[in-house]
Design an enzyme around this catalytic site. Structure first.
Site, mmCIF file in Angstrom:
data_model
loop_
_atom_site.group_PDB
_atom_site.id
_atom_site.type_symbol
_atom_site.label_atom_id
_atom_site.label_comp_id
_atom_site.label_asym_id
_atom_site.label_seq_id
_atom_site.Cartn_x
_atom_site.Cartn_y
_atom_site.Cartn_z
ATOM 1 N N GLY A 1 -23.997 -25.402 47.998
ATOM 2 C CA GLY A 1 -24.322 -24.433 46.965
ATOM 3 C C GLY A 1 -23.080 -23.938 46.262
ATOM 4 N N ASP B 1 -27.712 -22.835 56.879
ATOM 5 C CA ASP B 1 -29.053 -22.576 56.355
ATOM 6 C C ASP B 1 -29.626 -23.879 55.809
ATOM 7 O OD1 ASP B 1 -27.328 -22.636 54.130
ATOM 8 O OD2 ASP B 1 -28.532 -21.191 53.002
#
Length: 353
Positions: free
Chosen positions: A70, A150
């Site tokens: 990300g 995550d």
């Protein structure tokens, strides 16, 4: 064949029976932002009922990797400027995409060539057919910035052999292609110079052979992973109950490898390590990926809204680049007896699903 627009950050097109999604931000090793997630999700939704698309492929543009993760610099900017609503929207959209990939009714082939880390694992690790190459470098490196794995990473880590899940989750270590197959992060090893021919075969195959059988025509046996040789000492140390006990056990083993890992852990964020250890072990007992994503979402939102280490870790590593983070607490010895409890129990303002 449909033609892409060059400026698009995700190139969406069809080639024969193949729906192709190519992350197109090579200058940032295809780091994900919300717009890219939205494009991927929209394409997958459109192809569910498109009878011309029988297989979906996800890959990355450029020579460096599929996806470095990300866009954490943007995440840092959102948090420090109080734009938490944008941060929540990003993670909810990303995790919904991860679940969609895992549950997709048509085969998804992911090519984790080169660097595939963090959010890239969320794209590649849950596909039906996961391909690595001799250039693959896979990792969940979130503890390096005071954070926790995550995008369903804990689900994969929790199912790795022995205690390799704890080891790779806490250290953020890098897996080779062979390592990824051994650990359950990938299914097939295809040399990078055969990827073009593989794409062609998937798009224009002349018979009803399934994609898994086609991939097997290009699959090769890589040099064996070196990880099994380390499993005994890794299992011995990383089966301990707490981060402090893991470090103590590594130090007591008296080997160069174990001492190096102990030193590494002592330089990382103590809270991030404790939360990660707790998360991997919780994920090991969960029933499915969605449950793991919900478990991760609680912890991620806790870091975003309640704890300073995520912002501090990104600042030190990627913004100011002074490599001198000030963790809270500063040392593993200062961790409480159940240091992962607050993150585990956190109730986000908005539910994930």
């Amino acid at each position: 064949m449909t033609e892409p627009t060059a400026a698009e950050r995700v190139i969406v097109r069809t080639e024969g029976a193949l729906g192709r999604l190519t992350l197109n931000r090579p200058e940032a090793i295809n780091a994900l932002d919300l717009g890219m997630i939205t494009q991927i999700t929209a394409a997958l939704e459109a192809w569910v009922d498109d009878t011309d698309v029988q297989i979906v492929m996800i890959d990355g543009a450029g020579e460096r990797g599929m996806c470095a993760g990300g866009d954490v610099r943007e995440l840092h900017a959102q948090i420090v400027s109080g734009r938490s609503a944008e941060t929540i929207e990003f993670f909810r959209a990303e995790y919904a995409m991860n679940a969609m990939i895992a549950e997709y009714p048509k085969p998804i082939v992911a090519i984790a060539d080169g660097i595939t880390m963090g959010g890239g694992i969320g794209l590649a690790g849950h596909a039906a057919i996961r391909i690595v190459t001799e250039r693959s470098k896979l990792a969940m490196p979130e503890t390096r910035i005071g954070f926790t794995p995550d995008v369903g990473g804990t689900w994969l880590l929790g199912r790795a052999p022995g205690r390799f899940g704890e080891y790779f989750g806490l250290t953020g270590g890098t897996m080779s292609g062979a390592d990824a197959v051994y650990l359950g992060f990938a299914d097939h090893f295809v040399p990078s110079d055969r990827l073009g021919a593989l794409r062609e075969a998937l798009a224009y195959r002349a018979d009803p052979t399934g994609p898994a059988e086609i991939v097997l025509l290009f699959d090769e046996t890589p040099d064996p992973s070196e990880l099994p040789a380390s499993r005994e000492w890794i299992d011995d140390a990383f089966s301990e109950d707490t981060v402090a006990e893991i470090v103590a056990r590594l130090q007591a083993q008296g080997t160069t490898d174990a001492a190096a890992i102990a030193d590494l852990l002592e330089g990382l964020a103590p809270t991030g390590l404790a939360v990660t250890l707790d998360a991997v072990r919780e994920a090991r007992a969960l029933p499915d990926l969605r449950a793991a994503l919900e478990s991760e979402y609680r912890r991620v939102m806790w870091f975003v809204t309640q704890h300073p280490d995520l912002v501090e870790g990104i600042r030190a590593q990627l913004v100011d680049k002074d490599r001198n983070p000030r963790w809270d607490p500063a040392t593993i010895a200062e961790l409480g007896p159940d240091a992962g409890a607050d993150a585990r129990a956190y109730v986000p303002q908005r539910p994930l699903f």
